[in-house]
Write an enzyme that holds these catalytic residues in place. Structure first.
Site, PDB file in Angstrom:
ATOM      1  CG  ASP A   1      -6.167   4.867 101.535  1.00 21.98           C
ATOM      2  OD1 ASP A   1      -5.163   4.213 101.457  1.00 21.98           O
ATOM      3  OD2 ASP A   1      -6.499   5.709 100.374  1.00 21.98           O
TER       4      ASP A   1
ATOM      5  CG  HIS B   1      -9.616  -3.274  94.746  1.00 27.02           C
ATOM      6  ND1 HIS B   1      -8.360  -3.700  95.032  1.00 27.02           N
ATOM      7  CD2 HIS B   1      -9.632  -4.105  93.423  1.00 27.02           C
ATOM      8  CE1 HIS B   1      -7.796  -4.408  94.113  1.00 27.02           C
ATOM      9  NE2 HIS B   1      -8.606  -4.732  93.158  1.00 27.02           N
TER      10      HIS B   1
ATOM     11  CB  CYS C   1     -30.489  -3.715 105.837  1.00 29.30           C
ATOM     12  SG  CYS C   1     -31.499  -2.544 105.144  1.00 29.30           S
TER      13      CYS C   1
ATOM     14  CB  SER D   1       2.898  -6.582  95.290  1.00 26.90           C
ATOM     15  OG  SER D   1       1.553  -6.709  95.399  1.00 26.90           O
TER      16      SER D   1
END
Ligand code: APR
Length: 257
Positions: free
Chosen positions: A109, A124, A157, A199
């Site tokens: 984010d 990530h 693309c 977690s």
């Protein structure tokens, strides 16, 4: 948790960070962003309770790119509107104070950077771009979503007509080159790790705090639910990150005054 107990825990956490003498890391997951309005994945109202995680595997994407892109575009709207919350700001402040060497996040984010974070390792990837799987061209995620809305899903693309994919790491994909290696290098030399809002179920990301603990780092976990590393943590704080971390900053500022 009531204030006196929380204050005591904040003082202990601040002390551990100050005693790390600049070699502390913060490791975050989706739980650090829930107070910004972004759902986490495995918490009580987590995303994986509504959407099967397989949808965001690379295999499923390659066979259902249009469906996944439409879903991603919907989720992206929440990300685009989200703003850093007090937890992100407190973490950026700890970095600014020289207590935290780097923030290692599983989140895409960008809120650590938006809060002023300088050294942020995104294990990530990020939600900022889309990449062409054929020619490697990259474009802004908003541009890719606009292409999808105007020309139909999945967006193609503009350079070669190949399939575009959001640049975040999907299940079954390798992590961005070098980021995990750098995170593990920092983990091995860390004296303390503050785990916030994860977690710790997903590998290889969860190796980072484990590796730090294996090399003697002192561990603090701040998470609303138990984590598999709590047993190794010197401090386990079952409290909202947005409430606890500003108290840690306050206590650290007193110690450094
Ligand atoms: N304060 C503290 N903890 C919180 C808060 C909060 N405000 N809100 C949620 N949590 C906790 C939840 O209790 C949960 O244990 O944060 C944790 C978030 O865990 P997950 O939802 O599993 O998210 P995360 O650990 O980041 O997942 C890792 O899995 O789905 C993939 O790629 C995705 O990066 C993600 C990875």
């Amino acid at each position: 948790m009531e204030n006196v107990e929380l204050g005591r825990l904040a003082r202990r956490a601040a002390k551990i960070l100050v005693e790390a003498r600049g070699r502390a890391l913060v490791f975050t997951g989706a739980g650090v962003s829930t107070e910004s309005g972004i759902p986490d994945f495995r918490g009580p109202s987590g995303l994986w309770r509504r959407i099967p995680p397989e949808v965001f595997s690379i295999e499923y994407f390659l066979s259902n790119p249009g469906e996944v892109w439409r879903l991603y575009a919907e989720l992206h709207r929440v990300l685009a509107e989200a703003r850093p919350n007090p937890a992100h700001r407190a973490i950026a402040r700890l970095e600014e104070m020289g207590l935290v060497e780097a923030v290692i996040t599983q989140n895409i984010d960008g809120l650590h950077q938006a809060a002023g974070g300088r050294r942020v390792l995104e294990l990530h990837g990020s939600g900022r771009e889309a990449v062409c799987l054929a020619c490697g061209a990259r474009l802004g995620i908003e541009e890719a979503i606009r292409l999808g809305q105007e020309m139909g899903w999945p967006p193609r693309c503009p350079r070669c007509g190949g399939l575009l994919k959001p640049d975040a790491v999907f299940f079954g994909e390798p992590l961005p080159r070098g980021v995990l290696e750098e995170a593990l290098r920092l983990a091995r030399r860390a004296r303390a790790v503050l785990v916030v809002g994860s977690s710790l179920q997903v590998y290889p990301a969860a190796l980072v705090p484990e590796e730090a603990a294996r090399h003697g780092a002192r561990l603090i976990t701040v998470n609303l639910e138990p984590t598999p590393l709590d047993w190794r943590a010197e401090l386990v704080v079952r409290e909202r990150a947005g409430r606890f971390l500003p108290l840690v900053v306050e206590e650290a500022e007193k110690l450094l005054a």
